[in-house]
Write a protein that holds these residues in place. Structure first.
Motif, mmCIF file in Angstrom:
data_model
loop_
_atom_site.group_PDB
_atom_site.id
_atom_site.type_symbol
_atom_site.label_atom_id
_atom_site.label_comp_id
_atom_site.label_asym_id
_atom_site.label_seq_id
_atom_site.Cartn_x
_atom_site.Cartn_y
_atom_site.Cartn_z
ATOM 1 N N ILE A 99 12.066 27.188 83.627
ATOM 2 C CA ILE A 99 14.057 26.909 85.239
ATOM 3 C C ILE A 99 15.385 26.067 84.264
ATOM 4 O O ILE A 99 16.112 26.619 84.354
ATOM 5 N N GLY A 100 14.579 25.390 83.813
ATOM 6 C CA GLY A 100 15.754 24.639 82.759
ATOM 7 C C GLY A 100 16.444 24.908 81.932
ATOM 8 O O GLY A 100 17.886 24.741 81.832
ATOM 9 N N VAL A 101 15.480 25.846 81.336
ATOM 10 C CA VAL A 101 16.602 26.187 79.871
ATOM 11 C C VAL A 101 17.675 27.313 80.748
ATOM 12 O O VAL A 101 18.995 27.532 79.908
ATOM 13 N N SER A 102 16.401 28.363 81.528
ATOM 14 C CA SER A 102 17.813 29.369 81.703
ATOM 15 C C SER A 102 19.440 28.239 82.565
ATOM 16 O O SER A 102 20.488 28.361 82.417
ATOM 17 N N LEU A 103 18.975 27.350 83.574
ATOM 18 C CA LEU A 103 20.038 27.133 84.013
ATOM 19 C C LEU A 103 21.124 26.478 83.149
ATOM 20 O O LEU A 103 22.408 26.964 82.964
ATOM 21 N N LEU A 104 20.762 25.745 81.826
ATOM 22 C CA LEU A 104 21.175 25.450 80.995
ATOM 23 C C LEU A 104 22.029 26.530 80.665
ATOM 24 O O LEU A 104 23.113 26.229 80.248
ATOM 25 N N ILE A 105 21.208 27.193 79.659
ATOM 26 C CA ILE A 105 21.923 28.708 79.379
ATOM 27 C C ILE A 105 23.875 28.972 79.959
ATOM 28 O O ILE A 105 24.429 29.423 79.841
ATOM 29 N N GLU A 106 23.026 29.603 81.241
ATOM 30 C CA GLU A 106 24.140 29.787 82.785
ATOM 31 C C GLU A 106 25.122 28.945 82.688
ATOM 32 O O GLU A 106 26.260 29.405 82.217
ATOM 33 N N TYR A 107 24.936 28.197 82.411
ATOM 34 C CA TYR A 107 26.099 27.162 83.124
ATOM 35 C C TYR A 107 26.799 26.777 81.219
ATOM 36 O O TYR A 107 27.942 26.326 81.405
ATOM 37 N N GLY A 108 25.682 26.368 80.434
ATOM 38 C CA GLY A 108 26.465 26.374 79.482
ATOM 39 C C GLY A 108 27.463 27.358 79.150
ATOM 40 O O GLY A 108 28.442 26.867 78.480
ATOM 41 N N VAL A 109 27.102 28.579 79.297
ATOM 42 C CA VAL A 109 28.596 29.154 79.470
ATOM 43 C C VAL A 109 28.978 29.552 79.821
ATOM 44 O O VAL A 109 30.673 29.501 79.450
ATOM 45 N N ILE A 110 29.040 29.496 81.202
ATOM 46 C CA ILE A 110 30.633 29.075 82.109
ATOM 47 C C ILE A 110 31.724 28.284 81.626
ATOM 48 O O ILE A 110 32.217 28.302 81.425
ATOM 49 N N TYR A 111 30.455 26.795 81.129
ATOM 50 C CA TYR A 111 31.274 25.624 80.806
ATOM 51 C C TYR A 111 32.658 26.346 79.172
ATOM 52 O O TYR A 111 32.897 25.170 79.117
ATOM 53 N N VAL A 112 31.828 27.201 78.362
ATOM 54 C CA VAL A 112 32.528 27.269 77.055
ATOM 55 C C VAL A 112 33.475 28.167 77.701
ATOM 56 O O VAL A 112 34.396 28.272 77.258
ATOM 57 N N ARG A 113 32.856 29.110 78.200
ATOM 58 C CA ARG A 113 34.237 30.472 78.534
ATOM 59 C C ARG A 113 34.665 30.524 79.897
ATOM 60 O O ARG A 113 35.543 31.494 79.681
ATOM 61 N N GLY A 114 34.616 29.732 80.557
ATOM 62 C CA GLY A 114 34.478 29.795 82.418
ATOM 63 C C GLY A 114 33.800 31.268 82.401
ATOM 64 O O GLY A 114 32.885 31.434 82.107
ATOM 65 N N ALA A 115 34.174 31.516 84.341
ATOM 66 C CA ALA A 115 33.303 32.146 84.736
ATOM 67 C C ALA A 115 33.963 33.709 85.516
ATOM 68 O O ALA A 115 32.307 34.567 84.994
ATOM 69 N N GLN A 116 34.564 34.150 84.501
ATOM 70 C CA GLN A 116 35.297 35.321 84.718
ATOM 71 C C GLN A 116 34.420 36.318 84.020
ATOM 72 O O GLN A 116 33.430 36.235 83.251
ATOM 73 N N PRO A 117 34.555 37.515 85.018
ATOM 74 C CA PRO A 117 33.183 38.482 83.893
ATOM 75 C C PRO A 117 34.133 39.445 83.066
ATOM 76 O O PRO A 117 35.308 38.498 83.163
ATOM 77 N N GLU A 118 34.347 40.004 82.235
ATOM 78 C CA GLU A 118 34.248 40.864 81.351
ATOM 79 C C GLU A 118 33.863 42.016 81.659
ATOM 80 O O GLU A 118 33.372 42.628 81.835
ATOM 81 N N ALA A 119 34.493 42.541 80.851
ATOM 82 C CA ALA A 119 34.748 43.930 80.598
ATOM 83 C C ALA A 119 34.415 45.163 79.152
ATOM 84 O O ALA A 119 35.228 44.703 78.514
ATOM 85 N N TYR A 120 33.314 45.667 79.316
ATOM 86 C CA TYR A 120 33.551 46.926 77.819
ATOM 87 C C TYR A 120 34.175 47.070 77.625
ATOM 88 O O TYR A 120 34.171 48.466 78.637
ATOM 89 N N PRO A 121 34.418 47.499 76.254
ATOM 90 C CA PRO A 121 35.379 48.156 76.077
ATOM 91 C C PRO A 121 34.439 50.082 76.716
ATOM 92 O O PRO A 121 33.747 49.853 75.933
ATOM 93 N N GLY A 122 35.202 51.188 77.559
ATOM 94 C CA GLY A 122 34.816 52.666 77.476
ATOM 95 C C GLY A 122 34.437 53.408 76.719
ATOM 96 O O GLY A 122 34.074 54.195 76.567
ATOM 97 N N ASP A 123 35.586 52.870 75.430
ATOM 98 C CA ASP A 123 36.065 54.134 74.146
ATOM 99 C C ASP A 123 35.086 53.567 72.819
ATOM 100 O O ASP A 123 35.660 53.909 72.607
ATOM 101 N N LEU A 124 33.670 52.940 73.373
ATOM 102 C CA LEU A 124 32.780 52.475 71.921
ATOM 103 C C LEU A 124 32.714 53.743 71.103
ATOM 104 O O LEU A 124 32.301 53.932 70.228
ATOM 105 N N ILE A 125 32.373 54.805 72.173
ATOM 106 C CA ILE A 125 31.513 55.678 71.229
ATOM 107 C C ILE A 125 32.697 56.797 72.303
ATOM 108 O O ILE A 125 32.715 57.172 73.507
ATOM 109 N N PRO A 126 32.436 58.155 72.325
ATOM 110 C CA PRO A 126 33.321 58.990 72.542
ATOM 111 C C PRO A 126 32.522 60.152 74.143
ATOM 112 O O PRO A 126 31.067 59.890 73.788
ATOM 113 N N ALA A 127 33.473 60.201 74.872
ATOM 114 C CA ALA A 127 32.703 59.658 76.480
ATOM 115 C C ALA A 127 32.628 62.002 76.724
ATOM 116 O O ALA A 127 33.252 62.269 77.321
ATOM 117 N N THR A 128 31.562 62.110 75.931
ATOM 118 C CA THR A 128 30.659 63.115 76.387
ATOM 119 C C THR A 128 30.008 63.426 76.939
ATOM 120 O O THR A 128 28.865 62.193 76.742
#
Lengths: 292, 235
Positions: A99-128
């Motif tokens: 559980i400690g490692v889990s929290l460490l990774i979660e808040y480690g990532v937030i520390y490094v890049r912030g808590a804001q979400p990102e959006a995966y690009p939708g055009d990765l593969i043709p959308a058919t």
């Protein structure tokens, strides 16, 4: 047709759960630890995939591969640093560490890049989308499902046909007997973490494609659900995790389709409670021990 | 071949082996007899590297192996068939045997040894695709021994091979132990069935509460009143 449509959606979502559940179940099978940091490895995988796609400008498959490799390394490091020193400690000590490692990774990532979400690009593969008897299957769903199926077949091959796979099964059954065969138990456990984490990384990229939005705490709910899926199939049993994941995905999709989408997450845990009451060892689990 | 000098082993605070010394010469069958909890299995586990002695020394073919990891000891040619068989129940007979040869790379030699093991234990050949957890106790014992032989050991440690087996099967197992020895493998045999053990062994040691209390040739021990009373059902 609506039912079939939801079934297809459910299988697609379920294959993501299954990929995560496999890591839970493999790690539990070998060191009897519920690795609560597993959902966060999945999250890291989603971000690595995202950065590979956006910054390195790579396609789906190279990004998937980079994400899997990075997560494998991360999984091995976590095991060596956090869990290995506790191998002879009580189970609860290891669980709390997870559980400690889990929290460490979660808040480690937030520390490094912030808590804001990102959006995966939708055009990765043709959308058919393809039409099968009135059921619409998007190219995305097909890609996710196809990738999951290939990875699961690959996993079955590794576990049953290769030397390291046989060592993994031997260690999970009887660590001391495995030592007497000359198997290096530490390396075998590392390999298990590597493979399980790589699958979580792949699931992260697939999840990003499916839901588009990723954020540092995204691993919590899918992680818990994959844990439910692993218990549903019988924790420690690899085919159980695959079936459990697919089943959970289908159940969720059908519940949503029936108009109870707010209840979707709750249903996963109702399923967990029902299993624990009626079939504690899971669908594929045996309640009886082998004869000695 | 094996020289154990004055080893002490502890489980936490419990002093399980108290200054045990023991010698095995090449080609011998040596048996270690003693009651439940006397320290027989502890001694085997210490030799094969599952337990570490606190002090003392274990030499195998002149090299110290005390404190080495089990993996390294198997590699030097010392295999241990543990008490209770400990076969990998979730794997087939064939896979269990493959794992026995885990450290070997000589494909041809492994193939030959598969044949040797199947010759020695034809039952295993019949059941080679079967999950080993579904085998009978006797078949599991054969598998555990076959699996250890797949490492091509020079010294084989056998822990209670007769445990829980029907008398007829016990005879078969002992006949096979003798055969394995005839074909050049040195054997250290731990047994509660002292009668059977003394009948095939060259020499014997008697262990009581962690100490070797008696040793000698099998014939000598067979004659000893003390042994007859304590272990052979004394007439």
């Amino acid at each position: 047709m609506e039912f079939l449509q939801q079934l297809v959606n459910g299988v697609s979502l379920g294959s993501i759960y299954a990929l995560i559940a496999l890591g839970y179940t493999m790690v539990y099978g070998i060191v009897k630890l519920i690795n609560f940091a597993h959902g966060d490895i999945f999250m890291v995988g989603a971000f690595i995939g995202f950065y590979s796609i956006t910054i390195l400008d790579l396609g789906f498959f190279p990004s998937l591969l980079i994400s899997m490799v990075t997560c494998a390394i991360l999984g091995v490091l976590i095991e060596r640093i956090a869990y290995k020193p506790l191998r002879n400690a009580t189970r609860i000590a290891a669980l709390i560490t997870a559980i400690g490692v889990s929290l460490l990774i979660e808040y480690g990532v937030i520390y490094v890049r912030g808590a804001q979400p990102e959006a995966y690009p939708g055009d990765l593969i043709p959308a058919t989308s393809l039409d099968f008897l009135g059921v619409k299957v998007s190219s995305q769903s097909l890609l996710i499902l196809g990738t999951s199926v290939v990875l699961m077949i690959l996993l079955q091959f590794i576990v049953h046909k290769t030397k390291i796979g046989k060592a993994m099964r031997a260690v999970s059954h009887d660590m001391d007997a495995a030592r007497l065969m000359g198997i290096n138990v530490n390396n075998t456990i590392s390999a298990t973490f590597a493979i399980g984490s790589a699958l979580a990384g792949a699931a992260g990229v697939a999840f990003g494609m499916y839901y588009t939005k990723i954020e540092p705490l995204m691993g919590i709910i899918p992680g818990l659900k994959a844990f439910v899926a692993a218990v549903l199939g019988g924790i420690g049993i690899i085919p159980g995790a695959m079936v459990g994941g697919l089943l959970l995905g289908v159940i969720e999709s059908l519940v949503s389709a029936a108009g109870f989408s707010l209840w979707r997450d709750g249903v996963a845990f109702v399923v967990l409670i029902l299993i624990l009451i009626f079939r504690p060892a899971g669908l594929f689990g045996k309640n009886v021990r082998e004869k000695v | 071949m094996l020289k154990i000098k004055d080893i002490n082993v502890y489980y936490g605070n419990i002093h399980a082996l108290k200054g045990v010394s023991l010698d095995i010469n090449e080609g011998e069958i040596v048996t270690l007899i003693g009651a439940n909890g006397a320290g027989k299995s502890t001694l085997l586990k210490t030799i094969s590297g599952l337990l570490k002695p606190k002090n003392g020394n274990i030499l195998f073919e002149g090299q110290s192996i005390s404190g080495k990891v089990a993996q390294a000891i198997v590699k030097q040619g010392l295999s241990h068939v543990p008490e209770g068989r400990r076969v990998f129940a979730n794997m087939s007979v064939e896979e269990n045997l493959e794992l026995g040869a885990y450290l070997r790379k000589d494909k041809q030699g492994i193939k030959e040894d598969f044949e040797k093991v199947y010759n020695l234990f034809p039952r295993l050949l019949e059941r080679r695709k079967q999950l080993s957890g579904t085998l009978s106790g006797g078949e599991q014992q054969m598998l555990a021994m076959g699996r250890a032989l797949m490492a091509r050991p020079k010294l084989l440690l056998l822990d209670e091979p007769s445990m829980g087996l029907a008398p007829l099967l016990v005879k078969t197992i002992f006949r096979i132990i003798d055969e394995i020895n005839q074909s050049g493998t040195t054997i250290l045999l731990v047994e509660q069935n002292a009668n059977m053990a003394l009948s095939i062994a060259d020499r014997a040691y008697v262990i009581e509460t962690g100490k070797i209390v008696l040793s000698g040739s099998s014939d000598e021990l067979n004659q000893s009143d003390q042994i007859r009373m304590a272990y052979l059902g004394g007439h």
